[in-house]
Design a protein around this motif. Structure first.
Motif, PDB file in Angstrom:
ATOM      1  N   LYS A   1      18.160 -33.367  -5.909  1.00  0.00           N
ATOM      2  CA  LYS A   1      18.941 -34.487  -6.448  1.00  0.00           C
ATOM      3  C   LYS A   1      18.357 -34.988  -7.758  1.00  0.00           C
ATOM      4  O   LYS A   1      19.082 -35.295  -8.717  1.00  0.00           O
ATOM      5  N   TYR A   2      17.039 -35.097  -7.822  1.00  0.00           N
ATOM      6  CA  TYR A   2      16.368 -35.586  -9.029  1.00  0.00           C
ATOM      7  C   TYR A   2      15.938 -34.452  -9.948  1.00  0.00           C
ATOM      8  O   TYR A   2      15.940 -34.592 -11.172  1.00  0.00           O
TER       9      TYR A   2
ATOM     10  N   ARG B   1      19.864 -41.604 -11.371  1.00  0.00           N
ATOM     11  CA  ARG B   1      18.937 -40.569 -10.906  1.00  0.00           C
ATOM     12  C   ARG B   1      17.829 -40.320 -11.922  1.00  0.00           C
ATOM     13  O   ARG B   1      16.675 -40.112 -11.553  1.00  0.00           O
TER      14      ARG B   1
END
Length: 290
Positions: free
Chosen positions: A107-108, A139
């Motif tokens: 996700k990051y 993010r």
């Protein structure tokens, strides 16, 4: 077929880097590259330009990586060499910063990699990942916060951290980012080798007895250049209202008075800043504005 070959030659390195970032091991990355270019070969889509094609290839690569990680087969397999493969291509993939990014959750990791290492804008990252620009910014901020604490803690006690942090414009985070990206500055034989590593040395072409110094090479440390650009911009903005004796600001004004384009003035300041950094680090002394 000719267009397919052209796009393959143009973007195979980029696709491999994205695949390696997504898979974290070269064996799966090789497969993802193959799957991506098979899809390109079968694709009937008409691309408006090369940038459109690049974004499409990266989006497909990320989707292939996500599908792999979500597959029941991959969840049952443990790769013993996932963190041991040494990525190829650019120096960024060998840096401490890159290693930390690779350990982040997808996700990051995806937004950080696309924004900083591939230099996509927030809008482009949002288009590639099919999420909102607000989600990308959120993010990025959360990922930066995670990296900030870890990097500063890892490097704050080193001499080179203290030296670079003493230079106006370099905060703790930008100092940590820069060092994590470029590594030990004293390993370079001279300031020109350091500047070449960063990639702000000019491309020289020669004809007969004359030589032309063209645009910067942009090879080597891509993210290092981004950090330098941000630092130089900060120095110029702050100095214009506060410390007008800063040598970087004075050098910027000098280049402006010579009629240089704004971008060329910034590049010249980045080069001067690199020389200052190299001089201080190899002399093991803090910055003093004289």
């Amino acid at each position: 077929i000719q267009e397919y070959k052209r796009l393959t030659d143009l973007y195979i390195d980029t696709v491999y880097r994205v695949a390696l970032n997504g898979c974290k091991n070269k064996y799966d990355a090789d497969d993802m590259v193959q799957e991506t270019f098979i899809k390109l070969l079968k694709c009937k889509k008409t691309f408006t330009n090369d940038e459109h094609a690049r974004n499409w290839l990266i989006r497909v690569t990320i989707n292939e990586c996500n599908s792999l990680w979500n597959s029941s087969w991959h969840k049952k397999v443990i790769f013993t060499d996932e963190q041991n493969d040494e990525p190829v291509f650019t120096t960024s993939e060998k840096s401490e910063l890159y290693e930390l990014v690779m350990k982040m959750t997808p996700k990051y990791r995806q937004v950080i990699y696309l924004y900083y290492f591939e230099e996509f804008s927030v809008k482009e990252v949002a288009d590639i990942l099919k999420i909102s620009e607000t989600a990308v910014q959120t993010r990025l901020q959360r990922a930066r916060n995670k990296l900030k604490e870890q990097l500063i803690n890892n490097l704050k006690d080193t001499n080179q951290f203290k030296i670079i942090n003493s230079i106006p414009g370099f905060g703790e985070f930008s100092t940590a980012l820069f060092l994590a990206e470029v590594g030990d500055i004293t390993r370079f034989d001279d300031k020109y080798q350091f500047i070449s590593f960063i990639g702000i040395d000019s491309v020289t072409s020669q004809s007969g007895v004359s030589a032309y110094h063209g645009p910067i090479s942009k090879t080597g440390c891509k993210f290092g250049r981004t950090i330098l650009f941000n630092v130089v911009t900060t120095i110029i903005q702050i100095s214009a209202h506060a410390d007008k004796t800063n040598p970087i600001y004075l050098f910027f004004r000098k280049k402006q008075s010579e009629g240089k384009h704004h971008y060329k003035c910034i590049i010249a300041c980045e080069t001067k800043l690199c020389k200052i950094i190299y001089k201080l680090c190899t002399s093991d002394c803090l910055y003093e504005n004289k």
